[in-house]
Scaffold this active site. Structure first.
Site, PDB file in Angstrom:
ATOM      1  N   GLU A   1     -21.272  29.652  88.562  1.00 44.22           N
ATOM      2  CA  GLU A   1     -20.364  29.464  87.429  1.00 44.22           C
ATOM      3  C   GLU A   1     -19.040  28.843  87.885  1.00 44.22           C
ATOM      4  OE1 GLU A   1     -22.040  32.166  88.438  1.00 44.22           O
ATOM      5  OE2 GLU A   1     -22.023  33.710  86.884  1.00 44.22           O
TER       6      GLU A   1
ATOM      7  N   CYS B   1     -16.227  35.700  88.440  1.00 44.31           N
ATOM      8  CA  CYS B   1     -16.485  34.539  87.575  1.00 44.31           C
ATOM      9  C   CYS B   1     -15.933  34.750  86.168  1.00 44.31           C
ATOM     10  CB  CYS B   1     -17.976  34.240  87.522  1.00 44.31           C
ATOM     11  SG  CYS B   1     -18.565  33.518  89.067  1.00 44.31           S
TER      12      CYS B   1
ATOM     13  N   CYS C   1     -19.861  31.302  93.530  1.00 43.36           N
ATOM     14  CA  CYS C   1     -20.925  31.461  92.537  1.00 43.36           C
ATOM     15  C   CYS C   1     -21.171  30.162  91.767  1.00 43.36           C
ATOM     16  CB  CYS C   1     -20.540  32.526  91.508  1.00 43.36           C
ATOM     17  SG  CYS C   1     -20.403  34.189  92.168  1.00 43.36           S
TER      18      CYS C   1
HETATM   19 ZN   LIG Z   1     -19.752  35.170  90.160  1.00 44.19          ZN
END
Ligand SMILES: [Zn+2]
Ligand SMILES: [Zn+2]
Ligand SMILES: [Zn+2]
Ligand SMILES: [Zn+2]
Lengths: 156, 156, 156, 156
Positions: free
Chosen positions: D69, D104, D67
């Site tokens: 982040e 995340c 991801c």
């Molecule tokens: Zn994520």
């Protein structure tokens, strides 16, 4: 099957490629962080000569950590790079060429299977392999578009 | 490098191994769920003949999904199994032997690198490879205990 | 914000729900394997009363491991279940209610955010929370279909 | 429970904090790559004011993607940062504050649970929450050292 070379440390004439290669291996070593369990570093060489270093990022929930190789590649992708020449990996394991895990091999494979991986030892020796050597019979983003069947030998 | 066989569907005398193999391939097909994007099934043969089937489990946060092969193995481990003979993988991709991703190859490798993986096509044909074929120069749980260095050619 | 209950161990009349709850907590404890680092077990209660147990499955490449909660859920999904009432989690951490990692919370969320999670201690006490309590302001599979914009305040 | 603010775009006097906040939100938007499925960007503010941007990095084996982040945080860690003030997240989902996945949230939690997350919409409006708001009853690296029990109410 793969190429074994001991990286000479004596001073003699280096070609540009030699220098880049040595630089990459050196930087992979410096990528190593002071982590709790397993210190690994990576250095990624992009098509235009830029080098991105990475370290493993651990997490208290182990399976949410990220390996050094993936860190280096994610950094490069977030700067707009998607074409790579080589990645070098370093660790503090004494008698072993540090090898990428299967997850990292697949992560590298996303960007082609003909670029190089240097598996190094702390003494500076290394193995040079391609992604294809490390992940034979692989699939990549191009395979997601292939045709699917609806009936099979086994019934649907 | 690897063995290619077309699985005969005509009726003739099968050895026990043939039967197990065919059963495994069949079950891997039935493991396939009706998922949104990519339907994959797996069937895992434990040392004592028990077969565990798995499907991929997707997640809205893609990277938290689990492949069919890992589902089958996690199931077996949670039932106390840690020794396996073979795993078969099936998908609905028409002209392609469905191959395990690098993450699954490493997940399989945790349990040794000398057992078999059947990569199948919907028409029943398959490739048989070992974990070692699929993940050469790998590391496993035994490597985590190895000796580490504190000084290197590159400085600490 | 959450409900705290000490699970009584004295013998008195239990309702059916009490029994199921206690059974689930007990089974989560037995799900724990003898792993190298962190022993966690989980027990998942499906809509029809079936209980699936799971343990964490470790990997030499830490980030490829699977938590106990995800193992239990993947097992259930591979048996055709997609509707759950509760999951209980157990570990050997003395003074702490073992809590699911963020990855597992998202993995649970795929199947709705109104079912229950029991965070237990080895002494049998527990917290009961919903997925929504544990993962507020979350997104799930239904959000992947939402409308996207092409111009923004920030330019495209 | 959380603070809702519509980010004004008219010209008036901004404090330094306003500027940093706006800058962070703007950069999170530019972090978005041109990916296949779901375009997300993130911008991470380190303790000394440095901003790291990230995008999601996809993989043909979906669960090996990273991801936005996590990309931003891994970048910062690989540059020696481990102390953060805030992270902003942006996507092209029209009517929705883009929220971090559970994976995340746990990845952020590794660096404390009292820093800020800005969940934004394409129109520039946002929610400001802490890691603790987003991942209540969490565990972090400090919990791995806690005492374990050997006997329990449930037997070993
Ligand atoms: Zn994520
Ligand atoms: Zn790796
Ligand atoms: Zn896989
Ligand atoms: Zn977890």
């Amino acid at each position: 099957f793969f190429l074994f070379l001991f990286l000479s440390t004596t001073t003699h004439t280096h070609t540009d490629t030699d220098r880049t290669q040595r630089d990459l291996l050196k930087k992979s070593w410096y990528g190593r962080p002071h982590n709790r369990k397993f210190r690994v570093g990576a250095a990624l060489l992009a098509h235009d000569g830029t080098i991105f270093t990475g370290c493993n990022v651990e997490n208290a929930s182990y399976n949410l950590g990220i390996c050094a190789e993936r860190t280096a590649i994610a950094k490069a992708v977030s700067e707009g790079y998607r074409s790579f020449k080589a990645i070098a990996i370093a660790s503090d394991l004494e008698d072993q060429f540090i090898s990428p895990c299967g997850g990292c091999r697949q992560f590298m494979r996303e960007f082609g299977d003909q670029w190089s991986v240097y598996l190094s030892k702390p003494d500076g020796s290394y193995l040079k392999m391609t992604i294809e050597d490390l992940l034979p019979v692989s699939f990549g983003p191009e395979d997601l578009k292939k045709k699917r069947v609806f009936t099979t030998q086994f019934g649907s």
